[in-house]
Design a protein around this motif. Structure first.
Motif, PDB file in Angstrom:
ATOM      1  N   LEU A 102      54.208  61.917  23.288  1.00  0.00           N
ATOM      2  CA  LEU A 102      55.026  60.566  22.830  1.00  0.00           C
ATOM      3  C   LEU A 102      55.233  59.545  23.772  1.00  0.00           C
ATOM      4  O   LEU A 102      54.932  59.803  25.128  1.00  0.00           O
ATOM      5  N   LEU A 103      55.169  58.291  23.429  1.00  0.00           N
ATOM      6  CA  LEU A 103      55.218  57.139  24.289  1.00  0.00           C
ATOM      7  C   LEU A 103      56.649  56.421  24.099  1.00  0.00           C
ATOM      8  O   LEU A 103      56.843  56.004  22.962  1.00  0.00           O
ATOM      9  N   VAL A 104      57.370  56.437  25.343  1.00  0.00           N
ATOM     10  CA  VAL A 104      58.686  55.950  25.095  1.00  0.00           C
ATOM     11  C   VAL A 104      58.597  54.272  25.715  1.00  0.00           C
ATOM     12  O   VAL A 104      58.432  54.313  26.894  1.00  0.00           O
ATOM     13  N   ASN A 162      61.958  66.061  26.420  1.00  0.00           N
ATOM     14  CA  ASN A 162      60.850  66.405  27.207  1.00  0.00           C
ATOM     15  C   ASN A 162      60.494  67.808  27.087  1.00  0.00           C
ATOM     16  O   ASN A 162      59.646  68.359  27.568  1.00  0.00           O
ATOM     17  N   HIS A 163      61.523  68.648  26.570  1.00  0.00           N
ATOM     18  CA  HIS A 163      61.567  70.135  26.351  1.00  0.00           C
ATOM     19  C   HIS A 163      60.383  70.336  25.370  1.00  0.00           C
ATOM     20  O   HIS A 163      59.917  71.479  25.472  1.00  0.00           O
ATOM     21  N   SER A 164      59.939  69.418  24.505  1.00  0.00           N
ATOM     22  CA  SER A 164      59.041  69.707  23.369  1.00  0.00           C
ATOM     23  C   SER A 164      57.969  68.899  23.327  1.00  0.00           C
ATOM     24  O   SER A 164      56.624  69.403  22.554  1.00  0.00           O
ATOM     25  N   TYR A 165      57.879  67.812  24.148  1.00  0.00           N
ATOM     26  CA  TYR A 165      56.794  66.927  24.361  1.00  0.00           C
ATOM     27  C   TYR A 165      56.361  66.368  25.547  1.00  0.00           C
ATOM     28  O   TYR A 165      57.251  66.350  26.620  1.00  0.00           O
ATOM     29  N   HIS A 166      55.068  66.000  25.563  1.00  0.00           N
ATOM     30  CA  HIS A 166      54.611  65.119  26.724  1.00  0.00           C
ATOM     31  C   HIS A 166      54.942  64.023  26.599  1.00  0.00           C
ATOM     32  O   HIS A 166      54.861  63.260  25.568  1.00  0.00           O
ATOM     33  N   ILE A 167      55.494  63.338  27.590  1.00  0.00           N
ATOM     34  CA  ILE A 167      56.261  62.223  27.712  1.00  0.00           C
ATOM     35  C   ILE A 167      55.501  61.175  28.423  1.00  0.00           C
ATOM     36  O   ILE A 167      55.201  61.361  29.706  1.00  0.00           O
ATOM     37  N   PHE A 168      54.888  59.993  28.004  1.00  0.00           N
ATOM     38  CA  PHE A 168      54.686  58.624  28.619  1.00  0.00           C
ATOM     39  C   PHE A 168      55.881  57.906  28.637  1.00  0.00           C
ATOM     40  O   PHE A 168      56.277  57.587  27.805  1.00  0.00           O
ATOM     41  N   THR A 189      45.257  53.236  25.908  1.00  0.00           N
ATOM     42  CA  THR A 189      44.354  54.294  26.798  1.00  0.00           C
ATOM     43  C   THR A 189      44.718  55.769  26.469  1.00  0.00           C
ATOM     44  O   THR A 189      43.814  56.683  26.302  1.00  0.00           O
ATOM     45  N   GLU A 190      45.956  55.875  26.301  1.00  0.00           N
ATOM     46  CA  GLU A 190      46.150  57.359  26.160  1.00  0.00           C
ATOM     47  C   GLU A 190      46.587  57.711  24.341  1.00  0.00           C
ATOM     48  O   GLU A 190      46.133  59.156  24.315  1.00  0.00           O
ATOM     49  N   ILE A 191      46.564  56.855  23.506  1.00  0.00           N
ATOM     50  CA  ILE A 191      46.610  57.506  22.366  1.00  0.00           C
ATOM     51  C   ILE A 191      47.846  58.455  21.938  1.00  0.00           C
ATOM     52  O   ILE A 191      47.191  59.177  21.524  1.00  0.00           O
ATOM     53  N   PRO A 192      48.783  58.132  22.073  1.00  0.00           N
ATOM     54  CA  PRO A 192      49.839  59.229  21.889  1.00  0.00           C
ATOM     55  C   PRO A 192      50.055  59.539  20.348  1.00  0.00           C
ATOM     56  O   PRO A 192      49.648  58.871  19.525  1.00  0.00           O
ATOM     57  N   ASP A 193      50.630  60.453  20.126  1.00  0.00           N
ATOM     58  CA  ASP A 193      50.824  60.857  18.732  1.00  0.00           C
ATOM     59  C   ASP A 193      52.018  60.184  18.198  1.00  0.00           C
ATOM     60  O   ASP A 193      52.124  60.190  16.835  1.00  0.00           O
TER      61      ASP A 193
END
Length: 454
Positions: A206-208, A224-230, A244-248
């Motif tokens: 995810l991107l916040v 943050n418990h379930s997802y990689h966070i940018f 660049t990261e193409i988050p989900d």
């Protein structure tokens, strides 16, 4: 403008309480919820009153130290006046400041720069409470050296509905469905406690994008418990990170300096690299016209602040499940009918363009990832993440799937032998072709022909 209806104040406050549980756990804060009886029926506007309680609780967490104590109590006084009491053992407020904290943007000199002041939150809380013909008051004891302080906010609401104007009473339809946070998951246990995953098992990114550090940190700590966070602190940084990261999935604030959330969403949805990414817009602007502006830019969901973190978690989960279903659909279409996809969305058009490039180079065994990257005009990393997000296939597997589907179509025409079909779709080794064909279709080429003819 109020739209009041009769609600159970205890359930209402419990829903907000569960929204803050994950934050309390992460900071080791003792967070209690108490009530004098299970049902206290009061007329109020849920959406507006949530802002009141949310703002007071936010300040309690903002000014309380880790391992502190915060509590909510709902009670009925003399069988008529309903009260919500929110207490904390933070630094407290000096007596000379108490009559000023409900003023817009008031900042107390006792607070550190990280915490800042109370901003517009308590002024808004007082305005909303006044509209309900209720009251809000504060009691506080400043913290002496090495001893905790004490602050208690009390929101009082009148019984019945006689003090509201007729136009402020919600119609039956509005009164029929409670606000979303009235449905706690698994008896009020926050999602963050149900779905804690080890770092290596986090599937989605995810991107916040949020310029307010506290809100950004709150969202990150909650998810943050379930997802990689940018993280990105403004729209421009969010645009570069997304490309660049193409988050989900992207969670984006609307009001930001420079490039705001609406412009960012518009750019994301019009760019071939990022148009497939779901976007959740967060904003304090609740007017329907402003929500329409957000949805017109291509946002998938529009959530008004203050929001329940539980509702945000469910929204994220539902959008990702929806994308997973779409990914399976696209993957099947790639496997089954490369040239016959019904073009509806930008994602489907993108896949069709990819498949056309591959089919135009079908007989070239050297045509692979590097060549496709050059033809499509994206970096290999971005193209990999885009294809993976849409089909759950790598670039190599995507190319191979299109080749094998073309092979299946040629085999059914019975005009070429198996070896000739293999060469026609870019395989130099018949054994390798048969092995990969069996992986995709579950049958060897000869068995596939026989089965289709039968």
């Amino acid at each position: 403008k109020l739209q009041v209806a009769e609600w159970n104040l205890v359930s209402f406050c419990e829903g907000i309480y569960t929204s803050f549980l994950s934050l309390a756990i992460s900071r080791n804060i003792k967070f209690d919820f108490e009530y004098t009886q299970e049902e206290i029926s009061v007329y109020f506007d849920q959406i507006q009153m949530e802002k009141v309680i949310f703002n007071i609780l936010s300040n309690a967490f903002k000014f309380s130290a880790d391992r502190g104590t915060i509590g909510i109590m709902v009670r009925l006084i003399d069988d008529c006046i309903a009260e919500i009491l929110i207490t904390d053992n933070g630094p407290g407020i000096p007596p000379e400041k108490l009559d000023k904290i409900f003023s817009d943007f008031y900042t107390s000199g006792i607070l550190n720069s990280r915490a800042g002041g109370w901003g517009i939150g308590l002024a808004l809380a007082k305005t909303i409470t006044d509209l309900h013909k209720g009251s809000i008051r504060v009691e506080s004891r400043p913290a002496p050296d090495s001893i905790s302080g004490y602050t208690r906010f009390t929101v009082s609401l009148l019984p019945g509905k006689a003090h509201f104007k007729e136009e402020e009473l919600a119609d039956e339809f509005s009164n029929a469905a409670p606000y979303p946070y009235m449905y706690p998951v698994e008896q009020g246990v926050p999602l963050s406690e149900q779905t804690i995953l080890p770092e290596g098992h986090k599937k989605y990114t995810l991107l916040v994008v949020e310029d307010n550090e506290e809100v950004r940190d709150f969202i990150k700590e909650s998810l943050n418990h379930s997802y990689h966070i940018f993280e990105a602190i403004n729209g421009l940084q969010g645009w570069h990170t997304a490309g660049t990261e193409i988050p989900d999935l992207i969670i984006c604030d609307v009001a930001m300096p420079g490039m705001d959330g609406l412009e960012l969403c518009r750019k994301l949805k019009s760019d071939e690299r990022t148009c497939h990414i779901p976007v959740i817009m967060l904003t304090a602007r609740a007017a329907h016209t402003q929500q329409i502006d957000g949805l017109e830019t291509g946002a998938d969901v529009y959530i008004t602040k203050p929001f329940s973190i539980q509702m945000l978690e469910l929204t994220v989960r539902n959008l990702l499940l929806s994308r997973e279903a779409m990914r399976q659909k696209f993957s099947q279409q790639v496997m089954l009918q490369p040239r016959n996809i019904v073009l509806e969305s930008a994602d489907e058009k993108f896949l069709a363009r990819l498949m056309k490039i591959i089919e135009d180079n079908m007989e070239d065994p050297e045509f692979g990832v590097t060549a496709l990257v050059g033809e499509i005009g994206m970096s290999q990393t971005v193209l990999y993440r885009k294809i993976k997000a849409l089909t759950d296939l790598t670039i190599t597997d995507f190319i191979k799937s299109v080749r094998l589907k073309q092979a299946a179509q040629l085999l059914l025409q019975n005009q070429l032998g198996i070896a000739e079909v293999a060469y026609a779709v870019g395989f130099n080794d018949r054994k390798y072709f048969s092995k990969e064909f069996r992986k995709q279709y579950g049958k060897a080429p000869s068995e596939y022909i026989q089965c289709q003819q039968d």
